[in-house]
Design a protein around this motif. Structure first.
Motif, PDB file in Angstrom:
ATOM      1  N   THR A  70       0.828  -1.210   0.000  1.00 23.26           N
ATOM      2  CA  THR A  70       0.000   0.000   0.000  1.00 23.26           C
ATOM      3  C   THR A  70       0.861   1.258   0.000  1.00 23.26           C
ATOM      4  N   TYR A  71       1.990   1.220   0.722  1.00 25.26           N
ATOM      5  CA  TYR A  71       2.833   2.398   0.869  1.00 25.26           C
ATOM      6  C   TYR A  71       3.660   2.664  -0.386  1.00 25.26           C
ATOM      7  N   THR A  72       4.056   1.596  -1.104  1.00 29.34           N
ATOM      8  CA  THR A  72       4.849   1.763  -2.322  1.00 29.34           C
ATOM      9  C   THR A  72       3.966   2.022  -3.536  1.00 29.34           C
ATOM     10  N   GLN A  73       2.704   1.620  -3.472  1.00 27.37           N
ATOM     11  CA  GLN A  73       1.804   1.727  -4.614  1.00 27.37           C
ATOM     12  C   GLN A  73       1.668   3.171  -5.097  1.00 27.37           C
ATOM     13  N   HIS A  74       1.558   4.106  -4.159  1.00 25.51           N
ATOM     14  CA  HIS A  74       1.416   5.521  -4.516  1.00 25.51           C
ATOM     15  C   HIS A  74       2.657   6.324  -4.126  1.00 25.51           C
ATOM     16  N   GLU A  75       3.817   5.601  -4.081  1.00 29.82           N
ATOM     17  CA  GLU A  75       5.096   6.257  -3.829  1.00 29.82           C
ATOM     18  C   GLU A  75       5.171   6.959  -2.475  1.00 29.82           C
ATOM     19  N   ILE A  76       4.397   6.478  -1.483  1.00 27.54           N
ATOM     20  CA  ILE A  76       4.588   6.988  -0.126  1.00 27.54           C
ATOM     21  C   ILE A  76       5.990   6.599   0.348  1.00 27.54           C
ATOM     22  N   ILE A  77       6.404   5.392  -0.066  1.00 26.90           N
ATOM     23  CA  ILE A  77       7.789   4.959   0.132  1.00 26.90           C
ATOM     24  C   ILE A  77       8.306   4.478  -1.218  1.00 26.90           C
ATOM     25  N   LYS A  78       9.557   4.827  -1.563  1.00 27.31           N
ATOM     26  CA  LYS A  78      10.117   4.364  -2.830  1.00 27.31           C
ATOM     27  C   LYS A  78      10.223   2.839  -2.834  1.00 27.31           C
ATOM     28  N   VAL A  79       9.845   2.254  -3.963  1.00 27.87           N
ATOM     29  CA  VAL A  79       9.780   0.797  -4.086  1.00 27.87           C
ATOM     30  C   VAL A  79      11.126   0.146  -3.774  1.00 27.87           C
ATOM     31  N   GLU A  80      12.219   0.732  -4.278  1.00 27.39           N
ATOM     32  CA  GLU A  80      13.534   0.094  -4.121  1.00 27.39           C
ATOM     33  C   GLU A  80      13.982  -0.001  -2.669  1.00 27.39           C
ATOM     34  N   ILE A 132       0.294  13.966   1.139  1.00 25.46           N
ATOM     35  CA  ILE A 132      -0.746  14.863   1.667  1.00 25.46           C
ATOM     36  C   ILE A 132      -0.842  16.116   0.800  1.00 25.46           C
ATOM     37  N   ALA A 133       0.321  16.697   0.457  1.00 26.59           N
ATOM     38  CA  ALA A 133       0.341  17.925  -0.347  1.00 26.59           C
ATOM     39  C   ALA A 133      -0.273  17.704  -1.721  1.00 26.59           C
ATOM     40  N   THR A 134       0.011  16.532  -2.316  1.00 24.38           N
ATOM     41  CA  THR A 134      -0.524  16.233  -3.653  1.00 24.38           C
ATOM     42  C   THR A 134      -2.002  15.871  -3.591  1.00 24.38           C
ATOM     43  N   SER A 180      -5.890   6.422  -0.717  1.00 27.27           N
ATOM     44  CA  SER A 180      -4.724   5.697  -0.204  1.00 27.27           C
ATOM     45  C   SER A 180      -4.373   6.153   1.207  1.00 27.27           C
ATOM     46  N   LEU A 181      -4.399   7.474   1.424  1.00 23.89           N
ATOM     47  CA  LEU A 181      -4.124   8.025   2.755  1.00 23.89           C
ATOM     48  C   LEU A 181      -5.183   7.602   3.765  1.00 23.89           C
ATOM     49  N   ASP A 182      -6.444   7.616   3.335  1.00 26.29           N
ATOM     50  CA  ASP A 182      -7.539   7.204   4.219  1.00 26.29           C
ATOM     51  C   ASP A 182      -7.347   5.759   4.675  1.00 26.29           C
ATOM     52  N   THR A 183      -7.000   4.894   3.706  1.00 23.47           N
ATOM     53  CA  THR A 183      -6.773   3.476   4.028  1.00 23.47           C
ATOM     54  C   THR A 183      -5.619   3.322   5.007  1.00 23.47           C
ATOM     55  N   LEU A 184      -4.533   4.044   4.725  1.00 22.82           N
ATOM     56  CA  LEU A 184      -3.342   3.997   5.581  1.00 22.82           C
ATOM     57  C   LEU A 184      -3.685   4.433   7.004  1.00 22.82           C
ATOM     58  N   GLN A 185      -4.378   5.564   7.150  1.00 27.04           N
ATOM     59  CA  GLN A 185      -4.684   6.131   8.462  1.00 27.04           C
ATOM     60  C   GLN A 185      -5.691   5.296   9.239  1.00 27.04           C
TER      61      GLN A 185
END
Length: 244
Positions: free
Chosen positions: A39-49, A124-126, A140-145
């Motif tokens: 979930t975190y890498t899907q929308h680049e919340i964390i870089k995949v690598e 959040i900014a985007t 994505s943020l809603d799911t995460l939170q």
């Protein structure tokens, strides 16, 4: 002497059974990590690598442990010199992978902590941009939170402090301790106190601590298995030399 050799052989077989279970465990942990951070890498919340490096290494290590344990059991029970050499090489390779993995988890931890903070704040900014909000990122943020019971990166203040540049003047409903539509706009809303950065860091730290702890514990047993493999190889080499 034969009793001691028999006990040593039994110990090595037992060790390899545990090794195979450990290998399956590493594969499971790697898969769980991949699922947890998808979930975190899907929308680049964390870089995949940053995630897939340690995760891929963990799964590869697990596969090697399973193959090596099978090879070791056959080599010990059959006193097979060829398999014993292969087993010795695989064990040495596994030790190298374990050391590399431990270093990766330790080194990447600092990068991941920084990347999580930047990633969540950028998301959040985007997502809530005044000019062009992104509904997919909002979801994505809603799911995460909701799942992690957290708010923003460091807390609800991430939404409040940047409200001048966001298309929202308060945290979203997913930050509410008791979620329901419009809960964030009531007179005294109750938001999650912890930021999502802290929760994600705790997940990563939990898994990395397990991996490093287990791998370190097995390092001593692996050295014993390496020593016994060398013994089998030397014994068979000596036997073949005396038969010539």
């Amino acid at each position: 002497m034969s009793i001691i050799r028999g006990m040593a052989k039994t110990l090595v077989v037992f060790f390899n059974v545990i090794l195979s279970i450990l290998g399956i465990g590493f594969i499971v942990i790697g898969s769980l990590l991949a699922t947890a951070f998808k979930t975190y890498t899907q929308h680049e919340i964390i870089k995949v690598e940053l995630i897939w490096g340690p995760v891929a290494g963990l799964i590869i290590l697990g596969l090697f442990l399973v193959v090596t344990s099978i090879c070791g059991i056959v080599a010990v029970l059959g006193s097979n010199t060829g398999l014993a050499k292969a087993y010795l090489a695989l064990l040495c390779f596994i030790v190298i992978i374990e050391v590399t993995l431990a270093v990766l988890f330790i080194v990447y931890k600092k990068d991941i902590n920084k990347e999580i903070d930047n990633g969540i704040k950028q998301t959040i900014a985007t997502a809530y941009s005044k000019l062009q909000p992104d509904q997919a990122l909002k979801n994505s943020l809603d799911t995460l939170q909701k799942n992690l019971k957290c708010c923003g990166s460091d807390g609800a203040q991430d939404y409040v402090n940047t409200s001048t540049v966001l298309g929202i003047s308060h945290p979203p409903d997913s930050c509410c301790v008791t979620f329901k539509a419009g809960c964030s706009t009531v007179a005294l809303p109750a938001f999650f106190q912890k930021g999502c950065k802290q929760e994600i860091e705790m997940q990563y730290s939990k898994y990395s601590t397990i991996v490093i702890g287990v791998a370190s514990s097995f390092a001593v047993l692996e050295l014993f298995a390496i020593a016994y493999s060398i013994y089998i190889i030397n014994k068979e080499t000596y036997y073949n030399a005396t038969m010539v």
